[in-house]
Motif scaffolding. Structure first.
Motif, PDB file in Angstrom:
ATOM      1  N   LEU A 243       0.839  -1.201   0.000  1.00 27.02           N
ATOM      2  CA  LEU A 243       0.000   0.000   0.000  1.00 27.02           C
ATOM      3  C   LEU A 243       0.873   1.249   0.000  1.00 27.02           C
ATOM      4  O   LEU A 243       1.924   1.273   0.645  1.00 27.02           O
ATOM      5  CB  LEU A 243      -0.882   0.027   1.245  1.00 27.02           C
ATOM      6  CG  LEU A 243      -1.945  -1.060   1.376  1.00 27.02           C
ATOM      7  CD1 LEU A 243      -2.634  -0.943   2.739  1.00 27.02           C
ATOM      8  CD2 LEU A 243      -2.981  -0.956   0.260  1.00 27.02           C
ATOM      9  N   PRO A 244       0.445   2.326  -0.692  1.00 28.97           N
ATOM     10  CA  PRO A 244       1.183   3.590  -0.591  1.00 28.97           C
ATOM     11  C   PRO A 244       1.132   4.107   0.833  1.00 28.97           C
ATOM     12  O   PRO A 244       0.131   3.939   1.540  1.00 28.97           O
ATOM     13  CB  PRO A 244       0.461   4.517  -1.561  1.00 28.97           C
ATOM     14  CG  PRO A 244      -0.895   3.932  -1.729  1.00 28.97           C
ATOM     15  CD  PRO A 244      -0.737   2.449  -1.570  1.00 28.97           C
ATOM     16  N   ALA A 245       2.202   4.736   1.277  1.00 29.37           N
ATOM     17  CA  ALA A 245       2.286   5.211   2.657  1.00 29.37           C
ATOM     18  C   ALA A 245       3.087   6.494   2.722  1.00 29.37           C
ATOM     19  O   ALA A 245       3.833   6.844   1.797  1.00 29.37           O
ATOM     20  CB  ALA A 245       2.924   4.142   3.552  1.00 29.37           C
ATOM     21  N   LEU A 246       2.925   7.199   3.829  1.00 27.04           N
ATOM     22  CA  LEU A 246       3.758   8.347   4.157  1.00 27.04           C
ATOM     23  C   LEU A 246       4.686   7.939   5.299  1.00 27.04           C
ATOM     24  O   LEU A 246       4.217   7.526   6.366  1.00 27.04           O
ATOM     25  CB  LEU A 246       2.910   9.547   4.583  1.00 27.04           C
ATOM     26  CG  LEU A 246       1.946  10.112   3.548  1.00 27.04           C
ATOM     27  CD1 LEU A 246       1.122  11.249   4.160  1.00 27.04           C
ATOM     28  CD2 LEU A 246       2.680  10.602   2.317  1.00 27.04           C
ATOM     29  N   GLN A 247       5.979   8.016   5.057  1.00 21.37           N
ATOM     30  CA  GLN A 247       6.964   7.741   6.101  1.00 21.37           C
ATOM     31  C   GLN A 247       7.201   9.026   6.886  1.00 21.37           C
ATOM     32  O   GLN A 247       7.517  10.075   6.308  1.00 21.37           O
ATOM     33  CB  GLN A 247       8.279   7.269   5.490  1.00 21.37           C
ATOM     34  CG  GLN A 247       9.445   7.178   6.464  1.00 21.37           C
ATOM     35  CD  GLN A 247       9.337   6.004   7.414  1.00 21.37           C
ATOM     36  OE1 GLN A 247       9.199   4.864   6.973  1.00 21.37           O
ATOM     37  NE2 GLN A 247       9.401   6.273   8.705  1.00 21.37           N
TER      38      GLN A 247
ATOM     39  N   GLN B 204      -3.645   4.666   4.294  1.00 19.68           N
ATOM     40  CA  GLN B 204      -5.096   4.823   4.184  1.00 19.68           C
ATOM     41  C   GLN B 204      -5.726   3.478   4.511  1.00 19.68           C
ATOM     42  O   GLN B 204      -5.433   2.468   3.869  1.00 19.68           O
ATOM     43  CB  GLN B 204      -5.468   5.257   2.774  1.00 19.68           C
ATOM     44  CG  GLN B 204      -6.957   5.421   2.538  1.00 19.68           C
ATOM     45  CD  GLN B 204      -7.262   5.897   1.128  1.00 19.68           C
ATOM     46  OE1 GLN B 204      -6.534   6.718   0.571  1.00 19.68           O
ATOM     47  NE2 GLN B 204      -8.326   5.374   0.532  1.00 19.68           N
ATOM     48  N   ASP B 205      -6.611   3.456   5.518  1.00 24.10           N
ATOM     49  CA  ASP B 205      -7.137   2.170   5.977  1.00 24.10           C
ATOM     50  C   ASP B 205      -8.543   1.877   5.504  1.00 24.10           C
ATOM     51  O   ASP B 205      -9.086   0.810   5.799  1.00 24.10           O
ATOM     52  CB  ASP B 205      -7.087   2.101   7.511  1.00 24.10           C
ATOM     53  CG  ASP B 205      -8.064   3.067   8.169  1.00 24.10           C
ATOM     54  OD1 ASP B 205      -8.315   4.155   7.598  1.00 24.10           O
ATOM     55  OD2 ASP B 205      -8.566   2.747   9.266  1.00 24.10           O
ATOM     56  N   GLN B 206      -9.167   2.817   4.788  1.00 26.05           N
ATOM     57  CA  GLN B 206     -10.505   2.580   4.259  1.00 26.05           C
ATOM     58  C   GLN B 206     -10.559   3.029   2.797  1.00 26.05           C
ATOM     59  O   GLN B 206      -9.921   4.011   2.424  1.00 26.05           O
ATOM     60  CB  GLN B 206     -11.562   3.316   5.075  1.00 26.05           C
ATOM     61  CG  GLN B 206     -11.658   2.832   6.516  1.00 26.05           C
ATOM     62  CD  GLN B 206     -12.858   3.378   7.229  1.00 26.05           C
ATOM     63  OE1 GLN B 206     -13.814   3.830   6.617  1.00 26.05           O
ATOM     64  NE2 GLN B 206     -12.824   3.334   8.565  1.00 26.05           N
ATOM     65  N   PRO B 207     -11.329   2.322   1.952  1.00 30.03           N
ATOM     66  CA  PRO B 207     -11.385   2.692   0.536  1.00 30.03           C
ATOM     67  C   PRO B 207     -12.087   4.024   0.334  1.00 30.03           C
ATOM     68  O   PRO B 207     -12.949   4.419   1.131  1.00 30.03           O
ATOM     69  CB  PRO B 207     -12.173   1.539  -0.100  1.00 30.03           C
ATOM     70  CG  PRO B 207     -13.008   0.994   1.026  1.00 30.03           C
ATOM     71  CD  PRO B 207     -12.161   1.141   2.258  1.00 30.03           C
TER      72      PRO B 207
ATOM     73  N   ILE C 131      -5.823  10.069   3.712  1.00 29.06           N
ATOM     74  CA  ILE C 131      -6.009   9.607   2.332  1.00 29.06           C
ATOM     75  C   ILE C 131      -4.632   9.571   1.698  1.00 29.06           C
ATOM     76  O   ILE C 131      -3.990  10.616   1.520  1.00 29.06           O
ATOM     77  CB  ILE C 131      -6.954  10.533   1.553  1.00 29.06           C
ATOM     78  CG1 ILE C 131      -8.342  10.528   2.199  1.00 29.06           C
ATOM     79  CG2 ILE C 131      -7.040  10.118   0.089  1.00 29.06           C
ATOM     80  CD1 ILE C 131      -9.318  11.513   1.585  1.00 29.06           C
ATOM     81  N   VAL C 132      -4.157   8.377   1.389  1.00 31.39           N
ATOM     82  CA  VAL C 132      -2.824   8.195   0.804  1.00 31.39           C
ATOM     83  C   VAL C 132      -2.973   7.304  -0.420  1.00 31.39           C
ATOM     84  O   VAL C 132      -3.180   6.096  -0.299  1.00 31.39           O
ATOM     85  CB  VAL C 132      -1.838   7.568   1.810  1.00 31.39           C
ATOM     86  CG1 VAL C 132      -0.437   7.537   1.222  1.00 31.39           C
ATOM     87  CG2 VAL C 132      -1.842   8.338   3.134  1.00 31.39           C
ATOM     88  N   GLN C 133      -2.917   7.917  -1.583  1.00 31.84           N
ATOM     89  CA  GLN C 133      -3.057   7.230  -2.858  1.00 31.84           C
ATOM     90  C   GLN C 133      -1.741   7.317  -3.635  1.00 31.84           C
ATOM     91  O   GLN C 133      -0.883   8.166  -3.335  1.00 31.84           O
ATOM     92  CB  GLN C 133      -4.186   7.869  -3.661  1.00 31.84           C
ATOM     93  CG  GLN C 133      -5.569   7.682  -3.063  1.00 31.84           C
ATOM     94  CD  GLN C 133      -6.094   6.285  -3.260  1.00 31.84           C
ATOM     95  OE1 GLN C 133      -6.258   5.798  -4.378  1.00 31.84           O
ATOM     96  NE2 GLN C 133      -6.348   5.596  -2.136  1.00 31.84           N
ATOM     97  N   PRO C 134      -1.566   6.475  -4.659  1.00 39.44           N
ATOM     98  CA  PRO C 134      -0.346   6.588  -5.458  1.00 39.44           C
ATOM     99  C   PRO C 134      -0.175   7.967  -6.089  1.00 39.44           C
ATOM    100  O   PRO C 134       0.950   8.461  -6.242  1.00 39.44           O
ATOM    101  CB  PRO C 134      -0.532   5.502  -6.534  1.00 39.44           C
ATOM    102  CG  PRO C 134      -1.455   4.511  -5.908  1.00 39.44           C
ATOM    103  CD  PRO C 134      -2.387   5.314  -5.053  1.00 39.44           C
ATOM    104  N   GLU C 135      -1.317   8.627  -6.449  1.00 36.77           N
ATOM    105  CA  GLU C 135      -1.241   9.915  -7.139  1.00 36.77           C
ATOM    106  C   GLU C 135      -1.168  11.115  -6.199  1.00 36.77           C
ATOM    107  O   GLU C 135      -0.681  12.173  -6.592  1.00 36.77           O
ATOM    108  CB  GLU C 135      -2.468  10.099  -8.061  1.00 36.77           C
ATOM    109  CG  GLU C 135      -2.658   9.022  -9.099  1.00 36.77           C
ATOM    110  CD  GLU C 135      -3.372   7.796  -8.538  1.00 36.77           C
ATOM    111  OE1 GLU C 135      -3.394   6.766  -9.234  1.00 36.77           O
ATOM    112  OE2 GLU C 135      -3.887   7.880  -7.394  1.00 36.77           O
ATOM    113  N   TYR C 136      -1.694  10.957  -4.988  1.00 37.21           N
ATOM    114  CA  TYR C 136      -1.756  12.123  -4.097  1.00 37.21           C
ATOM    115  C   TYR C 136      -1.959  11.682  -2.659  1.00 37.21           C
ATOM    116  O   TYR C 136      -2.285  10.528  -2.369  1.00 37.21           O
ATOM    117  CB  TYR C 136      -2.883  13.062  -4.524  1.00 37.21           C
ATOM    118  CG  TYR C 136      -4.276  12.598  -4.135  1.00 37.21           C
ATOM    119  CD1 TYR C 136      -4.927  13.143  -3.024  1.00 37.21           C
ATOM    120  CD2 TYR C 136      -4.940  11.625  -4.879  1.00 37.21           C
ATOM    121  CE1 TYR C 136      -6.200  12.732  -2.667  1.00 37.21           C
ATOM    122  CE2 TYR C 136      -6.221  11.208  -4.530  1.00 37.21           C
ATOM    123  CZ  TYR C 136      -6.845  11.760  -3.427  1.00 37.21           C
ATOM    124  OH  TYR C 136      -8.103  11.354  -3.067  1.00 37.21           O
TER     125      TYR C 136
END
Length: 583
Positions: free
Chosen positions: A43-47, A118-121, A133-138
């Motif tokens: 999953l995409p994440a913020l470190q 992001q833990d919910q769709p 909200i952590v997506q590949p694009e933003y």
């Protein structure tokens, strides 16, 4: 990690006095955050890495609320928590909202890292905006669901329960904060409440409450910039919009900010931004916003049912929070929602009309007054005392959430007209609002019921306290018909109120009760029905409710107009009323 800021007081004429007047401010603790693009379990994440000075007694707590802004289980978004500098062991207490690190005393700075996912769709539920909200694009996150803060930093220079000091007494609730962003090089965007396109942000000494009231976005946002009387305004917006263009939104933002700053006689804010995130909604429209430090964040449905007129309201309401609720801060948050939400709602309508924003006039204001009368009359909690507006009720019940909006608006309308009448239209509630802003900025006074009444009494003949106690604290309904007669305003009696006619289960998938006198009952809705689909325009009496329900193994389509008649007063939109209310 400790940064010293020197403050020199120049006292003429002796040169040696000038030097002796240079005193270092108390040493502020440092907070260094490094945020980078990462991933966790595909999953995409913020470190996030945070470097800080530990508490002196060997036990440091990092705060991260599990329940905030109507969302729970926020610790589900935190992954891979570990030490990166220094040594220690950690214990997480989700219910209390902290992780405690046990470490040696007298050590240097600690560095802790963790990842946010992001833990919910994504869905059409706008409340999910308040989760990361952590997506590949933003990404779209708020400070409270991204950043941890040492508890002893927030305790006025002293540790919280059972903890030691970070850097001595005297720095209050402040820290010297730096942010470093990695992984979003151009054309990617990094944008937030404190700056735009700044990979390195040195915020200097900042109040931690203000710091933690912030929005952070990055990725494929587009940033538009405008100038409002020498001050910079940004709009960070993403996506291809159906109902309007980003340029139209930016023009509305510029117009609204200019009007509100003129009203408050306050053009002191050099930086301000609005973030705007679209979400999909199959039917109807939905929007929400949150006022923050130097900013507000919005989420808006992106479909043909959404209109620029809805943004006129949203922008004016949320921007008004820049002063009401932020610059003029509540002493007790929920206890003063009648002010921070109700008066914001009132000045949203009044300033839109007074400044002609988006071509609106005083007819818009009159309809806003009428709408609040209808909404309060339709509320099942309309006579609940102010003490019932708690954090739990506000975030779990739409009825309690909206009650201070309606009640506070009508109280503000009443008080505005009273002050205008007493002063023979030389003064109005506007003057009182600017007094409260001055009290807050110059004296640090927070808004309480007692302070409000004291300040308001300077503009009135009779003591406001009994009225305030009766209609705000106890929640009794204002005698609006008598009031309109006293003001010689033209009105009629009778209006359609929105009445859904049944009550959803908490999961909104079944009917738990039905009003037997309602249109819902007449159309066939029954207690125990399973709701398979629904289309409801909340608050709209001219749009049909459409349901498909299941009962005893069979499906039934249901449609009806959700309204009932009530003998409540409604102002008439006449030239006489417009003149009486606008001057």
């Amino acid at each position: 990690m400790r940064r010293i800021v020197f403050l020199c007081r120049v006292i003429a004429p002796a040169l040696f006095v000038m030097f002796s007047g240079c005193q270092p401010e108390p040493v502020l603790p440092g907070l260094d955050y490094k945020i980078s693009r990462s991933s966790w379990d595909s999953l995409p994440a913020l470190q996030v890495r945070i470097a800080f000075q530990p508490a002196e007694n060997g036990k440091t707590r990092l705060l991260f609320a599990d329940n905030a802004w109507g969302q729970d289980s926020l610790w589900n978004t935190v992954k891979d928590l570990r030490m990166h500098a220094g040594q220690g062991t950690s214990v997480i207490n989700r219910d209390s909202g902290w992780v405690e690190i046990s470490h040696a005393t007298g050590t240097g700075p600690l560095e802790v890292g963790y990842k946010i996912i992001q833990d919910q769709p994504l869905s059409g539920d706008p409340s999910l905006t308040y989760r990361p909200i952590v997506q590949p694009e933003y990404f779209h996150v708020f400070a409270h669901n991204l950043l941890m803060v040492p508890e002893h930093y927030q305790a006025g220079g002293k540790a919280g329960e059972g903890q030691g000091q970070a850097s001595g007494e005297g720095f209050g609730n402040r820290a010297a904060v730096r942010l470093s962003w990695e992984g979003w090089e151009a054309p990617g965007v990094v944008h937030n409440s404190f700056g735009s396109q700044q990979p390195e942000q040195d915020l200097g000494a900042i109040d931690l409450d203000r710091f933690m009231s912030a929005v952070f976005v990055g990725g494929d946002f587009r940033v538009l910039t405008a100038d409002v009387k020498g001050n910079t305004v940004h709009l960070a917006i993403r996506g291809d919009w159906i109902p309007f263009s980003p340029e139209e939104v930016m023009d509305l933002l510029r117009q609204t900010l200019a009007a509100q700053r003129d009203f408050w006689q306050d053009h002191s804010q050099p930086y301000f931004t609005v973030t705007m995130r679209p979400f999909s909604l199959e039917r109807g429209s939905s929007y929400q916003g949150t006022g923050l430090t130097n900013s507000f964040a919005t989420s808006v449905s992106n479909n043909a049912s959404t209109s620029l007129d809805q943004l006129v309201y949203l922008f004016n309401h949320e921007l008004m929070h820049n002063w009401i609720g932020h610059a003029i801060e509540n002493e007790s948050e929920e206890a003063q929602y009648w002010f921070s939400e109700g008066f914001t709602e009132y000045y949203t309508a009044k300033n839109i009309a007074a400044y002609g924003i988006a071509g609106k006039d005083w007819g818009y204001y009159i309809e806003a007054v009428n709408e609040k009368i209808r909404q309060l009359a339709a509320s099942p909690v309309r006579t609940a005392p102010n003490s019932d507006i708690t954090y739990e009720n506000f975030w779990s019940s739409r009825d309690y959430e909206k009650l201070p909006y309606y009640r506070g608006f009508l109280f503000a309308f009443y008080l505005d007209q009273q002050i205008r009448a007493v002063s023979e239209r030389r003064k109005s509630l506007d003057n009182l609002m600017r007094d409260l802003l001055k009290d807050s900025r110059e004296k640090g006074i927070k808004l309480s019921g007692g302070h409000f009444v004291k300040r308001a009494n300077a503009y009135l003949v009779e003591d406001l306290q009994p009225f305030f106690h009766k209609y705000i604290e106890n929640g009794e309904l204002l005698p609006l018909e008598d009031y309109f007669r006293d003001l010689e305003l033209d009105f009629k009696t009778g209006a359609d109120l929105f009445h859904l006619g049944f009550t959803f289960s908490p999961e909104r998938d079944s009917v738990i009760s039905v009003d037997p006198e309602s249109a819902a009952f007449a159309s066939g809705v029954r207690k125990g029905d399973r709701v398979l689909s629904r289309s409801i325009y909340m608050g709209a009496t001219d749009k049909e409710v459409e349901l498909v329900v299941r009962r005893n193994g069979r499906e039934y389509p249901v449609s009806y107009l959700p309204r009932r008649k009530e003998p409540i007063p409604q102002l008439l939109d006449t030239p006489e009323n417009r003149e009486a209310l606008s001057k």
